[in-house]
Design a protein around this motif. Structure first.
Motif, PDB file in Angstrom:
ATOM      1  N   THR A  54      33.872  53.505  58.822  1.00 41.31           N
ATOM      2  CA  THR A  54      34.080  52.478  57.787  1.00 41.31           C
ATOM      3  C   THR A  54      33.171  52.685  56.576  1.00 41.31           C
ATOM      4  N   THR A  55      31.891  53.013  56.826  1.00 41.69           N
ATOM      5  CA  THR A  55      30.956  53.134  55.693  1.00 41.69           C
ATOM      6  C   THR A  55      31.406  54.265  54.759  1.00 41.69           C
ATOM      7  N   ASP A  56      31.835  55.394  55.350  1.00 39.77           N
ATOM      8  CA  ASP A  56      32.322  56.509  54.521  1.00 39.77           C
ATOM      9  C   ASP A  56      33.576  56.095  53.751  1.00 39.77           C
ATOM     10  N   GLY A  81      30.824  46.431  55.997  1.00 44.49           N
ATOM     11  CA  GLY A  81      31.203  47.136  57.230  1.00 44.49           C
ATOM     12  C   GLY A  81      30.516  46.545  58.449  1.00 44.49           C
ATOM     13  N   GLU A  82      29.221  46.304  58.348  1.00 40.75           N
ATOM     14  CA  GLU A  82      28.454  45.787  59.487  1.00 40.75           C
ATOM     15  C   GLU A  82      28.807  44.315  59.760  1.00 40.75           C
ATOM     16  N   ARG A  83      29.201  43.587  58.713  1.00 37.20           N
ATOM     17  CA  ARG A  83      29.579  42.178  58.916  1.00 37.20           C
ATOM     18  C   ARG A  83      30.843  42.083  59.748  1.00 37.20           C
ATOM     19  N   GLY A 158      19.809  52.976  53.609  1.00 36.97           N
ATOM     20  CA  GLY A 158      20.099  54.415  53.636  1.00 36.97           C
ATOM     21  C   GLY A 158      20.985  54.725  54.828  1.00 36.97           C
ATOM     22  N   ARG A 159      21.769  55.818  54.705  1.00 40.64           N
ATOM     23  CA  ARG A 159      22.723  56.151  55.765  1.00 40.64           C
ATOM     24  C   ARG A 159      22.009  56.303  57.106  1.00 40.64           C
ATOM     25  N   GLY A 160      22.611  55.733  58.132  1.00 35.29           N
ATOM     26  CA  GLY A 160      22.007  55.768  59.465  1.00 35.29           C
ATOM     27  C   GLY A 160      20.974  54.676  59.681  1.00 35.29           C
TER      28      GLY A 160
END
Ligand code: ADP
Ligand code: ASP
Ligand code: MG
Length: 443
Positions: A54-56, A81-83, A158-160
């Motif tokens: 999703t993030t990408d 995305g995380e929500r 940041g990613r990750g």
């Protein structure tokens, strides 16, 4: 349950990565795992990543509407995305008869600086999380996000970065351990996607894991390991697709602390049995810039790197070569690929002032790193490493070392071969079977 009884329970923070939450079935599986932890008598706080890629996908969408999206808006978009995950996981847990409450990073008290895209956590005030625990509910926190102390805007780490959310919450809540659930069985001697014969590392020190993460082993976010080392939080990296014991990241290989229970007793290794090399890491997200025809005068390198630093860009390796014939120098350095355009723009602006000839940006590179605390006391590791690359026809473009690491920049096309060759040369291949990659696209 009385509050007295609740206090007696151990608290564990569990983080589930995107590949573990890729679809409805994945979410239901994770919910069952969380409920099982609760039923086993632990108090549990959950941190979730965005579902699958999703993030990408959100990032690609942003670039479709704007080539350089404003950082504030990009962060607002990506945190969605995380929500999605947190609410769905909470619903799936409710369906199993337990109360779960979802919280955004901001609601969970994750306070950051205001650097959009790579914000640092400066404080964690988890009052609402403690409140939910006291009510007997399972808190589900959206990872990778926080709120800026200054601007009050939403930020991303940041990613990750969900790994970092998990460890930061574990520290703030004085949790016993932090479990990072992912799509492989732990930290391996190399990325199992490149080296299927890689071995799982049962216990790894914070220092070695820091080097692995800094060198591109994205199984753990770099800042999460920094945080864990600082607050001495044991991390258990394991798969959400199996019940196998994973990798313990702790302060000392010889003296682990105990995990939350069941099969979670940390293995102890005799420090004398440690191999010289712990693992091989690789990074495909770097690029090089070469500044050519630099006048050989005092202070020029300082000027070049001052410009890069002022653009907020971290560089890694630097190589300078001076030609006797012309008296001019070339300087090459590596930097995160995404920072390439900004660095090139900045340097072009000062070309006249500094007086160099040209700038060359090269994205077709990869970095391979050999990591191991044992190399401190064993001569010949570099010779063996470079020999393994040479025997496999891999050309080395740059080299850098630290006390427990040797890194080389190679052509991107040679990177996988280089990783496999180094892994073989140092006897890290496992004869017993293949490392399993359970899910994920590796994106
Ligand atoms: P998650 O979505 O669970 O956060 P990530 O994709 O961020 O998962 O990290 C897990 C991936 O890290 C693995 O699928 C693997 O390809 C990669 N990886 C890189 N180096 C290593 C390593 N040394 N050990 C294990 N996994 C590694
Ligand atoms: N979803 C974010 C990412 O893909 C954060 C994370 O997964 O940790 O980078
Ligand atoms: Mg990750």
């Amino acid at each position: 349950m009385t509050s007295e009884e609740r206090r007696a329970l151990s608290l564990v923070v569990q983080k589930y990565g995107g590949s573990s939450l890729a679809d409805a079935d994945g979410i239901k599986r994770v919910a069952q795992r969380i409920v099982a932890t609760r039923k086993a008598g632990h108090s549990v706080v959950v941190v979730v990543s965005a579902m699958g890629d999703t993030t990408d996908e959100l990032h690609d969408l942003a670039l479709d509407v704007s080539p350089v999206p404003p950082g504030r808006e990009l962060d607002m978009l990506l945190t969605a995305g995380e929500r999605i995950s947190m609410a769905l996981v909470a619903m799936a847990i409710a369906n199993l008869g337990f109360e779960a409450r979802s919280f955004t990073g901001s609601q969970a008290g994750v306070i950051t600086d205001s650097t959009h895209g790579k914000a640092r956590i400066i404080d964690v005030t988890p009052g609402r999380i403690s409140g939910a625990l006291a009510d007997g509910a399972i808190p589900i926190v959206a990872g990778f996000q926080g709120v800026s102390a200054g601007s009050k805007d939403i930020t991303t780490l940041g990613r990750g970065g969900s790994d970092t959310t998990a460890v930061a919450l574990a520290a703030a809540l004085a949790a016993q351990t932090c479990e990072i659930y992912t799509d492989v069985d732990g930290v391996f001697t190399a990325d199992p996607r490149i080296v299927p014969s890689a071995r799982k590392i049962p216990v790894i020190s914070y220092d070695e894991m820091l080097e692995m993460a800094a060198c591109g082993a994205k199984v753990l976010h770099l800042r999460c390991v920094e945080y864990a080392r600082h607050y001495d939080i044991p991390i258990h990296v394991r798969s959400s697709f199996s019940s196998r014991e994973g990798t313990w990241v702790t302060g000392s290989k010889a003296h682990g602390t105990n995990g939350p229970g069941e099969h979670d007793e940390q293995p102890r290794e005799d420090a004398m049995d440690q191999p010289i090399i712990t693992g091989v890491a690789h990074d495909r997200d770097e690029a090089t810039i070469t500044v050519t025809g630099i006048p050989d005068k005092v202070g020029i390198a300082a000027k070049i790197f001052r410009e890069i630093a002022e653009a907020g860009i971290n560089i890694d390796m630097i190589v300078q070569s001076t030609s006797r014939a012309t008296g001019q120098a070339d300087i090459s350095f590596t930097l995160p690929r995404q920072d390439g355009p900004a660095a090139m723009t900045r340097l072009r602006e000062v070309q006249g002032d500094i007086g160099f000839e040209s700038l060359v940006f090269d994205e077709s590179i990869g970095k391979i790193s050999l990591i191991g605390a044992g190399m401190r006391s064993h001569p010949g590791v570099s010779a063996d490493f470079f020999g393994a690359l040479a025997d496999n026809g891999v050309n080395i473009r740059m080299i850098s070392t630290s006390e427990i690491r040797i890194s080389a920049v190679v052509d991107a096309a040679d990177l996988d071969e280089a990783v496999s060759a180094a892994h073989r040369a140092f006897g890290l291949d496992d004869g017993r079977g293949e490392a399993v990659v359970y899910a994920g696209t590796g994106r």
